[in-house]
Design a protein around this motif. Structure first.
Motif, PDB file in Angstrom:
ATOM      1  N   PRO A 171     -35.601  17.359  -4.216  1.00  0.00           N
ATOM      2  CA  PRO A 171     -34.550  16.355  -4.020  1.00  0.00           C
ATOM      3  C   PRO A 171     -33.149  16.963  -4.112  1.00  0.00           C
ATOM      4  N   GLN A 172     -32.203  16.239  -3.512  1.00  0.00           N
ATOM      5  CA  GLN A 172     -30.795  16.627  -3.621  1.00  0.00           C
ATOM      6  C   GLN A 172     -30.193  15.918  -4.822  1.00  0.00           C
ATOM      7  N   ILE A 173     -29.319  16.624  -5.525  1.00  0.00           N
ATOM      8  CA  ILE A 173     -28.561  15.974  -6.593  1.00  0.00           C
ATOM      9  C   ILE A 173     -27.080  16.229  -6.338  1.00  0.00           C
ATOM     10  N   GLN A 174     -26.261  15.309  -6.872  1.00  0.00           N
ATOM     11  CA  GLN A 174     -24.827  15.433  -6.683  1.00  0.00           C
ATOM     12  C   GLN A 174     -24.225  16.041  -7.941  1.00  0.00           C
ATOM     13  N   VAL A 175     -23.542  17.163  -7.809  1.00  0.00           N
ATOM     14  CA  VAL A 175     -22.878  17.822  -8.937  1.00  0.00           C
ATOM     15  C   VAL A 175     -21.413  18.012  -8.566  1.00  0.00           C
ATOM     16  N   LYS A 207     -20.525  17.343  -4.945  1.00  0.00           N
ATOM     17  CA  LYS A 207     -21.194  18.079  -3.870  1.00  0.00           C
ATOM     18  C   LYS A 207     -22.711  17.963  -3.991  1.00  0.00           C
ATOM     19  N   TYR A 208     -23.387  17.884  -2.838  1.00  0.00           N
ATOM     20  CA  TYR A 208     -24.847  17.775  -2.865  1.00  0.00           C
ATOM     21  C   TYR A 208     -25.511  19.145  -2.880  1.00  0.00           C
ATOM     22  N   HIS A 209     -26.513  19.279  -3.743  1.00  0.00           N
ATOM     23  CA  HIS A 209     -27.293  20.514  -3.841  1.00  0.00           C
ATOM     24  C   HIS A 209     -28.760  20.136  -3.914  1.00  0.00           C
ATOM     25  N   ARG A 210     -29.638  20.999  -3.385  1.00  0.00           N
ATOM     26  CA  ARG A 210     -31.064  20.838  -3.651  1.00  0.00           C
ATOM     27  C   ARG A 210     -31.345  21.404  -5.037  1.00  0.00           C
ATOM     28  N   ILE A 211     -32.196  20.715  -5.811  1.00  0.00           N
ATOM     29  CA  ILE A 211     -32.524  21.231  -7.141  1.00  0.00           C
ATOM     30  C   ILE A 211     -33.195  22.607  -7.001  1.00  0.00           C
ATOM     31  N   PRO A 212     -32.960  23.498  -7.991  1.00  0.00           N
ATOM     32  CA  PRO A 212     -33.478  24.871  -7.879  1.00  0.00           C
ATOM     33  C   PRO A 212     -34.932  25.012  -8.331  1.00  0.00           C
ATOM     34  N   ARG A 213     -35.790  24.171  -7.794  1.00  0.00           N
ATOM     35  CA  ARG A 213     -37.243  24.173  -8.095  1.00  0.00           C
ATOM     36  C   ARG A 213     -37.833  23.042  -7.266  1.00  0.00           C
TER      37      ARG A 213
END
Ligand SMILES: O=C(O)CCC(=O)C(=O)O
Ligand SMILES: [Fe+2]
Length: 193
Positions: A41-45, A48-54
């Motif tokens: 899933p993508q998370i917003q940090v 900005k949107y990032h794909r989780i690193p796992r």
């Protein structure tokens, strides 16, 4: 069941090696890699949107609704091997677990950042049972006030219990380990709602 290094871990944490035999744990790892509908899933940090690193999958009984880190996941049905493990843990801890979060760290570059499992759906002092399969990875526990960090290697077939005030008083994380080339799956059995 033997409990090693009890005195080294902060209150509320307990580590049990070899709850599953070495061979069985690696067979189950391979089975889950192939059978679980893994998602990233993508998370917003910071906007900005990032794909989780796992990779991740949330398995739960039908009635469970649970937003993990603000992101609600689709419920996936229990596989037979995971139902069997749930039954065993429920008997052992006299506790019903209606949800299971799986994390697949494909190699040492996949990580989990500092957090506590303190969502209100988990209740005040949750019991979380964390089973590790595959490559050994370092798990870090940090006291919220003193910032003291304790490290423990989570080995294949082991079980880490988090209970009592462990989520209120501490955060935990799984840092990057660039030399690790093999994968690891972590299962956290939870009681939601
Ligand atoms: O992979 C691990 O051992 C940690 C997983 C974790 O902290 C979680 O699922 O909340
Ligand atoms: Fe966690």
């Amino acid at each position: 069941m033997s409990q090693l290094n009890k005195e080294c871990l902060p209150e509320g944490f307990a580590y049990f090696p070899n709850v599953i035999s070495f061979n069985k744990s690696l067979t189950l790892y391979d089975h889950l890699v192939d059978s679980i509908p893994w998602q990233q899933p993508q998370i917003q940090v910071y906007g900005k949107y990032h794909r989780i690193p796992r990779l991740q999958c949330f398995i739960a009984d039908r009635e469970v609704r649970y937003g993990y880190s603000g992101k609600s996941l689709d419920n996936v049905a229990w596989l037979p091997a995971l139902s069997a493990m749930r039954q065993r843990l429920q008997r052992q801890y006299a506790k019903e677990f209606n949800a299971l979060l799986l994390n697949w760290y494909r190699d040492g570059l996949d990580t989990m950042g500092w957090h506590s499992d303190d969502e209100k759906e988990l209740g005040a002092a949750p019991l979380i049972v964390s089973v590790s399969l595959g490559a050994p990875r370092m798990f870090k526990i940090r006291h919220r006030q003193t910032r003291e960090v304790t490290s423990i290697m989570l080995e294949t077939g082991s079980c880490l219990l988090m209970s009592g005030e462990s989520q209120r008083d501490y955060e935990h994380s799984l840092p990057k380990q660039t030399k690790v080339t093999q994968g690891r799956i972590n299962l956290t059995f939870r009681t939601v709602g």
